[in-house]
Design a protein around this motif. Structure first.
Motif, PDB file in Angstrom:
ATOM      1  N   ASP A 165      20.218 -28.086 -19.514  1.00 43.76           N
ATOM      2  CA  ASP A 165      21.093 -28.210 -18.342  1.00 43.76           C
ATOM      3  C   ASP A 165      22.515 -27.769 -18.669  1.00 43.76           C
ATOM      4  N   ALA A 166      22.997 -28.119 -19.862  1.00 45.46           N
ATOM      5  CA  ALA A 166      24.347 -27.716 -20.268  1.00 45.46           C
ATOM      6  C   ALA A 166      24.435 -26.196 -20.412  1.00 45.46           C
ATOM      7  N   THR A 167      23.387 -25.605 -20.968  1.00 36.56           N
ATOM      8  CA  THR A 167      23.362 -24.148 -21.130  1.00 36.56           C
ATOM      9  C   THR A 167      23.334 -23.461 -19.774  1.00 36.56           C
ATOM     10  N   ARG A 168      22.518 -23.965 -18.880  1.00 41.88           N
ATOM     11  CA  ARG A 168      22.438 -23.395 -17.530  1.00 41.88           C
ATOM     12  C   ARG A 168      23.790 -23.489 -16.833  1.00 41.88           C
ATOM     13  N   ALA A 169      24.456 -24.627 -16.972  1.00 42.11           N
ATOM     14  CA  ALA A 169      25.763 -24.810 -16.346  1.00 42.11           C
ATOM     15  C   ALA A 169      26.790 -23.847 -16.930  1.00 42.11           C
ATOM     16  N   TYR A 170      26.699 -23.587 -18.234  1.00 46.41           N
ATOM     17  CA  TYR A 170      27.642 -22.662 -18.877  1.00 46.41           C
ATOM     18  C   TYR A 170      27.539 -21.269 -18.259  1.00 46.41           C
ATOM     19  N   PHE A 171      26.311 -20.795 -18.054  1.00 47.71           N
ATOM     20  CA  PHE A 171      26.125 -19.450 -17.520  1.00 47.71           C
ATOM     21  C   PHE A 171      26.234 -19.398 -16.002  1.00 47.71           C
ATOM     22  N   ASP A 172      26.307 -20.553 -15.347  1.00 49.46           N
ATOM     23  CA  ASP A 172      26.469 -20.599 -13.894  1.00 49.46           C
ATOM     24  C   ASP A 172      27.961 -20.486 -13.587  1.00 49.46           C
TER      25      ASP A 172
ATOM     26  N   ALA B 200      19.445 -11.507 -20.556  1.00 42.53           N
ATOM     27  CA  ALA B 200      20.687 -11.459 -21.339  1.00 42.53           C
ATOM     28  C   ALA B 200      21.278 -12.849 -21.515  1.00 42.53           C
ATOM     29  N   ARG B 201      21.114 -13.707 -20.540  1.00 37.90           N
ATOM     30  CA  ARG B 201      21.634 -15.076 -20.664  1.00 37.90           C
ATOM     31  C   ARG B 201      20.893 -15.833 -21.772  1.00 37.90           C
ATOM     32  N   ILE B 202      19.598 -15.610 -21.889  1.00 37.29           N
ATOM     33  CA  ILE B 202      18.850 -16.300 -22.946  1.00 37.29           C
ATOM     34  C   ILE B 202      19.296 -15.796 -24.314  1.00 37.29           C
ATOM     35  N   TRP B 203      19.413 -14.477 -24.457  1.00 40.47           N
ATOM     36  CA  TRP B 203      19.920 -13.948 -25.729  1.00 40.47           C
ATOM     37  C   TRP B 203      21.363 -14.386 -25.957  1.00 40.47           C
ATOM     38  N   GLY B 204      22.106 -14.590 -24.861  1.00 36.81           N
ATOM     39  CA  GLY B 204      23.460 -15.124 -24.976  1.00 36.81           C
ATOM     40  C   GLY B 204      23.475 -16.512 -25.586  1.00 36.81           C
TER      41      GLY B 204
ATOM     42  N   ASN C  67      25.656 -17.086 -28.857  1.00 38.62           N
ATOM     43  CA  ASN C  67      26.669 -18.145 -28.840  1.00 38.62           C
ATOM     44  C   ASN C  67      26.389 -19.183 -29.914  1.00 38.62           C
ATOM     45  N   ALA C  68      25.112 -19.514 -30.101  1.00 41.37           N
ATOM     46  CA  ALA C  68      24.753 -20.474 -31.152  1.00 41.37           C
ATOM     47  C   ALA C  68      25.128 -19.934 -32.531  1.00 41.37           C
TER      48      ALA C  68
ATOM     49  N   THR D 210      34.352 -25.355 -25.259  1.00 41.90           N
ATOM     50  CA  THR D 210      33.173 -25.442 -24.382  1.00 41.90           C
ATOM     51  C   THR D 210      31.951 -24.849 -25.071  1.00 41.90           C
ATOM     52  N   GLN D 211      32.124 -23.709 -25.724  1.00 46.98           N
ATOM     53  CA  GLN D 211      31.002 -23.123 -26.452  1.00 46.98           C
ATOM     54  C   GLN D 211      30.518 -24.057 -27.560  1.00 46.98           C
ATOM     55  N   ARG D 212      31.449 -24.695 -28.263  1.00 50.05           N
ATOM     56  CA  ARG D 212      31.047 -25.637 -29.314  1.00 50.05           C
ATOM     57  C   ARG D 212      30.254 -26.799 -28.729  1.00 50.05           C
ATOM     58  N   ALA D 213      30.639 -27.259 -27.561  1.00 47.50           N
ATOM     59  CA  ALA D 213      29.949 -28.395 -26.938  1.00 47.50           C
ATOM     60  C   ALA D 213      28.549 -28.016 -26.473  1.00 47.50           C
ATOM     61  N   VAL D 214      28.372 -26.775 -26.017  1.00 40.76           N
ATOM     62  CA  VAL D 214      27.100 -26.361 -25.414  1.00 40.76           C
ATOM     63  C   VAL D 214      26.141 -25.757 -26.435  1.00 40.76           C
ATOM     64  N   PHE D 215      26.665 -25.017 -27.401  1.00 35.79           N
ATOM     65  CA  PHE D 215      25.821 -24.194 -28.265  1.00 35.79           C
ATOM     66  C   PHE D 215      25.825 -24.649 -29.723  1.00 35.79           C
TER      67      PHE D 215
END
Length: 200
Positions: A60-67, A78-82, A86-87, A100-105
């Motif tokens: 859910d956090a990953t989906r929200a990041y790309f939304d 591309a979002r999945i490879w993203g 990002n990880a 934000t990237q640190r929190a999600v990935f």
């Protein structure tokens, strides 16, 4: 290679890596593996499972990041490879990683190594993904191409070293030079990285 061909290679390749990771590398309990499987399932490209609460929260956090309007034009693949790139960037602590990237990935180096170890089980799979990413000029894509090029043992330290060396811009920092020295000492530099970043 047309965009549709590359999308097929990237999506099918990711699905195959996750299958190998789950069955051969003990990845069925890995958080990153679970999140990537859920992302594929969202596209109808993978089995719909019963994710753990932790996987569901991270997904859910990953989906929200790309939304986000910034990513409107990114394809679902591309979002999945993203998520993978990002990880890698977060784990390697490359420049310009946001809070934000640190929190999600935030995934472990061992998880990231497991992903690339799974690809090594099928050299043709790794080669097809390497060739798909190789022409893409973005540093993240060059990092993925290099990681799919590796033929020797891959562990978390190797994945982080490759990402640190290829994931930043400009001259090598002291930390990147140390990472490059680590790669040289393992012999990996000769396989994939001769001439990178003006160092050869």
């Amino acid at each position: 290679m047309s965009p549709n061909d590359s999308t097929h290679i990237l999506r099918a390749g990711l699905a195959r890596i996750l299958e190998i990771w789950r069955t051969r590398e003990g990845g069925e309990r890995d958080l990153l593996q679970g999140v990537l499987r859920e992302q594929l399932a969202d596209l109808g490209a993978g089995p719909v499972g019963s994710p753990s609460p932790e996987v569901r929260r991270q997904h859910d956090a990953t989906r929200a990041y790309f939304d986000n309007v910034r990513y409107t034009l990114l394809s679902p693949t591309a979002r999945i490879w993203g998520t993978v790139t990002n990880a890698l960037r977060v784990a390697a602590d490359v420049e310009n990683v946001t809070a934000t990237q640190r929190a999600v990935f935030s995934f472990t180096p061992a998880s990231l190594a497991g992903f690339f170890q799974a690809a090594q089980h099928e050299p043709a799979l790794a080669a097809s993904l390497r060739e798909a990413f190789r022409p893409m000029p973005a540093a993240d894509c060059q990092t993925l191409a290099a990681l799919f090029e590796l033929h020797g043992p891959i562990d978390g330290a190797t994945v982080l070293a490759v990402t640190r060396v290829l994931g930043n811009e400009g001259p090598l920092t002291r930390e990147e030079a140390n990472a490059l020295a680590t790669l040289r000492s393992t012999g990996l530099i000769g396989v994939a990285f001769a001439g990178i970043r003006g160092d050869g």
